[in-house]
Write an enzyme that holds these catalytic residues in place. Structure first.
Site, PDB file in Angstrom:
ATOM      1  N   MET A 208      40.163  33.327  37.765  1.00 39.19           N
ATOM      2  CA  MET A 208      39.634  33.717  36.390  1.00 39.19           C
ATOM      3  C   MET A 208      40.179  32.732  35.446  1.00 39.19           C
ATOM      4  O   MET A 208      41.595  32.365  35.636  1.00 39.19           O
ATOM      5  CB  MET A 208      39.990  35.342  36.207  1.00 39.19           C
ATOM      6  CG  MET A 208      41.357  35.690  36.241  1.00 39.19           C
ATOM      7  SD  MET A 208      41.399  37.294  35.807  1.00 39.19           S
ATOM      8  CE  MET A 208      43.082  37.810  36.141  1.00 39.19           C
ATOM      9  N   HIS A 209      39.672  32.375  34.414  1.00 37.76           N
ATOM     10  CA  HIS A 209      40.170  31.577  33.589  1.00 37.76           C
ATOM     11  C   HIS A 209      39.451  31.639  32.188  1.00 37.76           C
ATOM     12  O   HIS A 209      39.976  30.895  31.234  1.00 37.76           O
ATOM     13  CB  HIS A 209      40.145  30.125  33.677  1.00 37.76           C
ATOM     14  CG  HIS A 209      38.701  29.576  33.886  1.00 37.76           C
ATOM     15  ND1 HIS A 209      37.827  29.810  35.112  1.00 37.76           N
ATOM     16  CD2 HIS A 209      37.771  28.836  33.049  1.00 37.76           C
ATOM     17  CE1 HIS A 209      36.702  29.271  34.924  1.00 37.76           C
ATOM     18  NE2 HIS A 209      36.681  28.462  33.608  1.00 37.76           N
TER      19      HIS A 209
END
Ligand code: UD1
Ligand code: UDP
Length: 440
Positions: A208-209
């Site tokens: 996730m980013h």
């Protein structure tokens, strides 16, 4: 012909690699320009090695910063290089700030732009990526589009069908080419070797980013809450540098890192990551590319977003949007783990992103446009023809190109019953409702 490619982040390197390789194989003159948006070797250099493409010819070294600063610095650097190199076409990929900067500069310099992975829409204007991809499309000349659904998005916005090429996604080219190499080679990343991934089962690979997730504490807390509950899974989390920074700032990094079933590792190389994905029971992600790779490699995906510009993966049945909702993450992960029929249905979802020949189709189209002189962009020297936009139901046995010749017109939109479709030259129009531009 000279082709320039602009890239700047991990996914752009991965998705442009098959095209760069194809251009090289055809002996076409090319330059590659790195904006320097991603600069850690785990986010950039390693991918040139893993994907076996030459190091970039230029690096603007913009580094990290606000969107305005990053985009402005990129525009300045790109303009200087393009004025010097004078390419016939510039390729940009996806929806990062490099795409925005590259397309804007080329628009003003009257250099043709080929937008790779064009036409995706999340319809969420709070995402910087949505703005980037829309602006890039406005400035582009050729559109290399992964699916019919994305092509229809562009038709609906008024783009001419003539410049839209449904190629599939180059991520499939990259996946197919490199997974075999990865399988033969095995894991090379020390962190993965130490974990002995090959002997693990129930692997959940997490990435996730996205700003809308990792920059919002409540969302991160909710996602971590779900990860805590999934203690019978081996969660492998190659952490994006942005996420590492924000988790540390929120004081949540240690809490997550101390969970014995969660293994946080540095971002890993492409071959190792493909191998890890292929061995995973499920993917939990907010990454765009990973939603595509999961369905390509028959791995169920849960997407940590409330919308996606990859809706084909959801309608095909391989991807479920769970947002950052703790209960939705837990419930769907459990089903994939415990309900074989449910998991099999997800695994068997048809890959909408093509056969792995997107790069070839892209370069074929560019060579054709170059040979036909369409890449030369100049101000008009003749009075523009005017068009009348019309709509009709076609009852004749006639193809799109036959209709266009007969009527001296260009078909714009085409409806098969209630469904909007993409009209190719060969599409048979009988029974279709169409809109078209007729020369006056
Ligand atoms: C960018 C793209 C996003 C894409 C993602 C791929 C935009 C607007 N965003 O997001 O669309 O999905 O890349 O991964 O273009 N950092 C490092 N080392 C690096 C790079 C970044 O430490 O090599 C850190 C910096 O603290 C930086 C932060 O990560 O501020 C965010 O980096 P940035 O490039 O601005 O955006 P991404 O989140 O990577
Ligand atoms: N990826 C990788 N190593 C990692 C995490 C991701 O090689 O540790 C690859 C992944 O296979 C995919 C791409 O990076 O092809 C996705 O990049 P990212 O999630 O950063 O960006 P997005 O696709 O969301 O723009």
């Amino acid at each position: 012909m000279k082709i320039a490619t602009i890239l700047g982040t991990r996914p752009e390197i991965i998705k442009m690699a098959p095209i760069i390789a194809e251009i090289n194989e055809r002996g076409i003159d090319q330059i590659v320009l790195h904006t320097g948006q991603h600069y850690d070797k785990e986010m950039s250099d390693n991918f040139f090695k893993d994907l076996e493409i030459p190091a970039p010819d230029y690096n603007i070294h913009v580094g990290s910063g606000s969107h305005g600063k990053q985009t402005g610095l990129m525009m300045k650097g790109i303009e200087e290089i393009l004025l010097d190199e004078k390419p016939d076409i510039v390729l940009v990929q996806g929806d990062t700030n490099a795409v925005l900067a590259g397309a804007l500069v080329c628009g003003k310099l009257h250099i043709a732009v080929g937008h790779v992975e064009a036409g995706l829409r999340s319809f969420d204007m709070t995402m910087p990526e949505e703005i980037n991809r829309r602006v890039a499309d406005v400035c582009s000349t050729m559109y290399f589009i992964p699916t019919e659904e994305s092509a229809v998005n562009l038709l609906a916005e008024g783009f001419s069908r003539k410049n839209l090429f449904i190629t599939g996604n180059t991520v499939v080219d990259a996946c197919f080419r490199h997974l075999e190499i990865a399988k033969k080679r095995g894991f090379e990343e020390q962190s993965l070797k130490d974990l002995d991934i090959d002997s693990m089962d129930n692997i959940l690979t997490l990435t996730m980013h996205r700003a809308e997730n990792v920059d919002v504490k409540e969302r991160v807390v909710s996602i971590i809450g779900a990860l805590k509950e999934l203690s019978d899974m081996n969660i492998i989390f190659p952490i994006h540098p942005r996420t590492k920074h924000t988790l540390e700032n929120f004081g949540l990094f240690d809490e997550l890192n101390n969970l014995s079933h969660v293994h946080i590792v540095k971002p890993i190389g492409y071959l190792d990551f493909l191998l890890l994905t292929s061995k995973s029971t499920l993917i939990l992600t907010d990454s765009g590319g990973l939603q595509e790779e999961a369905i390509t490699l028959d791995v169920p995906a849960l997407t940590l977003r409330y919308n996606t510009e990859r809706p084909e993966t959801v309608t095909a049945g391989g991807n479920i949007l769970v947002g950052s909702n703790m209960d939705a993450i837990i419930e769907n992960a459990r089903k994939i783990l415990d309900d074989e029929e449910f998991a099999d249905k997800m695994k068997n979802a048809l890959n909408p992103y093509g056969q792995g020949n997107a790069a070839q189709k892209t370069v074929d189209a560019i060579e054709k446009y170059y040979d036909e002189g369409i890449l030369n962009i100049s101000a008009p020297e003749e009075v523009m023809d005017s068009f009348e936009r019309k709509m009709t139901q076609v009852n004749d046995d006639i193809t799109v190109s036959e209709f266009e010749q007969k009527e001296d017109a260009l078909i714009h939109m085409m409806f098969d019953g209630e469904k909007m479709r993409f009209p190719t030259d060969e599409t048979k129009l009988k029974g279709m409702m169409i809109t078209y531009d007729k020369r006056k």
